[in-house]
Design an enzyme around this catalytic site. Sequence first.
Site, PDB file in Angstrom:
ATOM      1  N   ASP A  74      -7.885  -3.782  -0.502  1.00 51.68           N
ATOM      2  CA  ASP A  74      -8.469  -3.993  -1.826  1.00 51.68           C
ATOM      3  C   ASP A  74      -8.485  -5.473  -2.202  1.00 51.68           C
ATOM      4  OD1 ASP A  74      -8.802  -1.166  -2.450  1.00 51.68           O
ATOM      5  OD2 ASP A  74      -6.630  -1.099  -2.554  1.00 51.68           O
ATOM      6  N   HIS A 103       0.859  -1.189   0.000  1.00 55.48           N
ATOM      7  CA  HIS A 103       0.000   0.000   0.000  1.00 55.48           C
ATOM      8  C   HIS A 103       0.889   1.230   0.000  1.00 55.48           C
ATOM      9  CE1 HIS A 103      -3.015   2.950   1.330  1.00 55.48           C
ATOM     10  NE2 HIS A 103      -3.925   2.084   0.954  1.00 55.48           N
TER      11      HIS A 103
END
Length: 431
Positions: A365, A308
Amino acid sequence: MSKFAKLDLGDKIIELPIIEGSENEKGLDISKLRSETGYISYDPGYGNTGSCSSAITYIDGEKGILRYRGIPIEEFNREKPDFLETAYLLIFGKLPNKTELDEYKVLVGNNEHLHEAMKHHFEGFPTTAPPMAMLSSMINTMSCFHPELLERGENEGYCMTASSLLLSKIRTIAAYAYRQSRGMPSIYPIPSLDYAANFLHLMFSLPNKRYEVDPDIEDAMNLIFILHADHEQNCSTSTVRMVGSSQANLFASCSAGVCALWGPLHGGANLAVIKMLEEIHKGDISAEKCIEMAKDKDNPFKLMGFGHRVYKNYDPRARILKKAGDKVLAKLKVKDPLLDIAKKLEEAALKDPYFVERKLFPNVDFYSGIIMRAIGIPTNMFTVLFSIGRLPGWIAQWREQVKTPGVKISRPRQIYTGENKRSYIPMKDRK
């Protein structure tokens, strides 16, 4: 420690005030840099620029910390997670007591239905229309039916009305967009259902058969909304603030936020995970081979859903969704080759020293895409659900900006790299 930093520009030395946040974050106040020196800062992507001060969300990417109004995100994963309670906290700055939450839920329930005239707008969209385009358009259209909310209001009464209306109707709009693309008749909300359950009903019920909401699936849906509710000054949130800085109304600002979230580098990340899994399945590539390809710098293959930009540790939201995902997959017993691939990729990456050392763990996600696919949410609706979850944060950020004295319209500067002054050439003299 000095409360100023010195900037040496050769012919001039100026002092820049040092500002410090409540979590010891430090910044340099350069708000007078241009007026005092003629210089501006150059920061493409604004990765080192604080555009505002905010009391809503705190992130420490190095330590894997995310807090809403000071409360760690892990504490929202209770036995029965409540999205509207989280929304209330973000927007109004405090946890509601039972009476306050019940009253807010009544407000949300009273706003579930769309004006009948609004429904005709859906008929103007082709069945192939992207749901995010429909969502953004219909949020703006909603303002036409509630002109009393077009005036900017910072008081709690205004925000109670506006936020409950937006939070309620966005899920109805989202479900209508999905059903319109499938040629399915619209379904009315059921006031007795909680927020996430009502959304699933609006999505999947038929006129002759009501969708029965499993409690574990409802909890997973609530968690997806909660974990996406705010994430500091990301692209869409910054867009909401930038549009709002012009004194644009809440509808216009949130509609702009939807458009920003639509981009594949922002809200489309969970869709990218599913597309990657489809390519892996189509090419019949093993999880181990994918891991090796991802580690090869000369290989164009990119492992989506791992690591991330903000978190240099395990994404705290991913830990929560992983547990919810395991429960949903076990409950539904879905036979899906893409979900099988995802589980194998997860296991392989968590064991591989390359990924562990670089802290390239599965992110939110990765798990949200898997859960939504298992529930039966089509991929073109993934970012729409992200928008529903992110709406409380947008409203909270918009309201905070409205309440902040002396906010100026956002107007970034630039470094001009074009032609120097030159003369206009008449058409007859051009070569």
